[in-house]
Write an enzyme that holds these catalytic residues in place. Structure first.
Site, PDB file in Angstrom:
ATOM      1  N   SER A  36     -36.825  35.833 -27.889  1.00  0.00           N
ATOM      2  CA  SER A  36     -37.333  37.156 -26.929  1.00  0.00           C
ATOM      3  C   SER A  36     -37.798  36.552 -25.440  1.00  0.00           C
ATOM      4  O   SER A  36     -37.584  37.391 -24.539  1.00  0.00           O
ATOM      5  CB  SER A  36     -38.485  37.938 -27.739  1.00  0.00           C
ATOM      6  OG  SER A  36     -39.667  36.993 -27.870  1.00  0.00           O
ATOM      7  N   ASP A 238     -50.002  40.671 -25.526  1.00  0.00           N
ATOM      8  CA  ASP A 238     -49.652  40.492 -27.141  1.00  0.00           C
ATOM      9  C   ASP A 238     -49.788  38.932 -27.316  1.00  0.00           C
ATOM     10  O   ASP A 238     -49.840  38.224 -28.352  1.00  0.00           O
ATOM     11  CB  ASP A 238     -48.219  40.724 -27.325  1.00  0.00           C
ATOM     12  CG  ASP A 238     -47.276  40.135 -26.518  1.00  0.00           C
ATOM     13  OD1 ASP A 238     -47.485  39.260 -25.785  1.00  0.00           O
ATOM     14  OD2 ASP A 238     -46.000  40.557 -26.516  1.00  0.00           O
ATOM     15  N   HIS A 241     -45.688  37.010 -25.226  1.00  0.00           N
ATOM     16  CA  HIS A 241     -44.516  36.962 -24.539  1.00  0.00           C
ATOM     17  C   HIS A 241     -45.009  36.733 -22.938  1.00  0.00           C
ATOM     18  O   HIS A 241     -46.025  37.071 -22.655  1.00  0.00           O
ATOM     19  CB  HIS A 241     -43.727  38.401 -24.558  1.00  0.00           C
ATOM     20  CG  HIS A 241     -42.994  38.677 -25.762  1.00  0.00           C
ATOM     21  ND1 HIS A 241     -43.725  39.392 -26.433  1.00  0.00           N
ATOM     22  CD2 HIS A 241     -41.965  37.956 -26.259  1.00  0.00           C
ATOM     23  CE1 HIS A 241     -42.831  39.361 -27.835  1.00  0.00           C
ATOM     24  NE2 HIS A 241     -41.925  38.625 -27.483  1.00  0.00           N
TER      25      HIS A 241
END
Length: 266
Positions: A36, A238, A241
């Site tokens: 990601s 979070d 990321h």
């Protein structure tokens, strides 16, 4: 200095995106792979991308993106919008990387071709030879080269967060990464293909496992393999990321690593 290129006459407008289709103009091609943080989550919060595009990531006609349909188009954020499907993509490192290569006047052709292949939440096991992701990467890389359309200059790899969930996966990461590099070089018929790895900024598991994977990434001593460190780059809420500006900084780190170590390949 850039070569004079007449490829602009081949552009046509499809919606708001400039599409080139099966363009065979010579390009410096870079494969973007991993999970990601390579696909890009910069500016993504609570399932929505804020749409903020920093100046370092603005589109240029000399920076192209290879779509899921195997066509070239002028690149713009989010680069992985049709690749990492089912996820909300935002800013990644690819556009900042490409813009810096162009700005440096060190591109051999004057045109950068980005081939996004990253997929969020994928462990190293999902990338091994014989897997769907491995096959897709090789397929997309070969298709990008079709009809003499350029040269693959490097694979940019940012992955490993998912391998911090399990101690065994963290301990075996280095051997699997080395094997992946060897296999891709063989199957792409590019035995000296440069790889630029990113050492993790974060992970899904314990700090011990994160450091184990980071040590593995920084400890790979193979020809034409470099590692840049993402540790310390600010993270989204979070805590996993990279933020938009962190992705920009990472893109610049990757560009400097390429320019310092591999631009002579031209």
């Amino acid at each position: 200095m850039f070569k004079l290129i007449t490829w602009f006459s081949m552009l046509f407008v499809a919606g708001s995106t400039l599409v080139l289709g099966q363009n065979n103009t010579a390009k410096d091609i870079f494969i973007l792979a991993g999970q990601s943080n390579m696909a890009g989550r910069g500016g993504v919060n609570q399932g929505k991308w804020d749409g903020n595009i920093p100046p370092e990531c603005k589109p240029k006609r000399s920076i192209l993106r290879f779509t899921a349909n195997l066509d070239w188009e002028v690149a713009r954020e989010p680069l992985h919008v049709d690749i990492d499907v089912g996820k909300v993509c935002g800013v990644g490192p690819g556009m900042a990387f490409a813009n810096e290569i162009i700005r440096s006047h060190r591109s051999g052709t004057g045109i950068i071709g980005l081939v996004p292949c990253a997929l969020g939440g994928t462990s190293i096991n999902k990338w091994g030879k014989g897997s769907r992701l491995y096959g897709q990467l090789v397929k997309r890389a070969n298709a990008a080269l079709k009809d003499g359309g350029g040269t693959i200059r490097a694979i940019l790899w940012y992955q490993g967060e998912s391998d911090t969930l399990n101690k065994d996966d963290a301990e075996t990461y280095k051997g699997k990464m080395v094997k992946l590099i060897e296999d891709l070089r063989l199957d792409l018929n590019l035995p000296s293909l440069p790889f630029i790895l990113v050492a993790l900024a974060s992970g899904e598991g314990t700090n011990t496992n994160i450091e184990m994977v980071r040590k593995a990434q920084m400890g790979i001593k193979m020809k034409n393999v470099k590692c840049v460190d993402a540790k310390g780059l600010p993270l989204n809420a979070d805590n996993l990321h990279l933020t938009t500006m962190s992705e920009v900084k990472l893109g610049l780190k990757l560009a400097y690593a390429f320019l310092l170590s591999f631009s002579h390949f031209h």
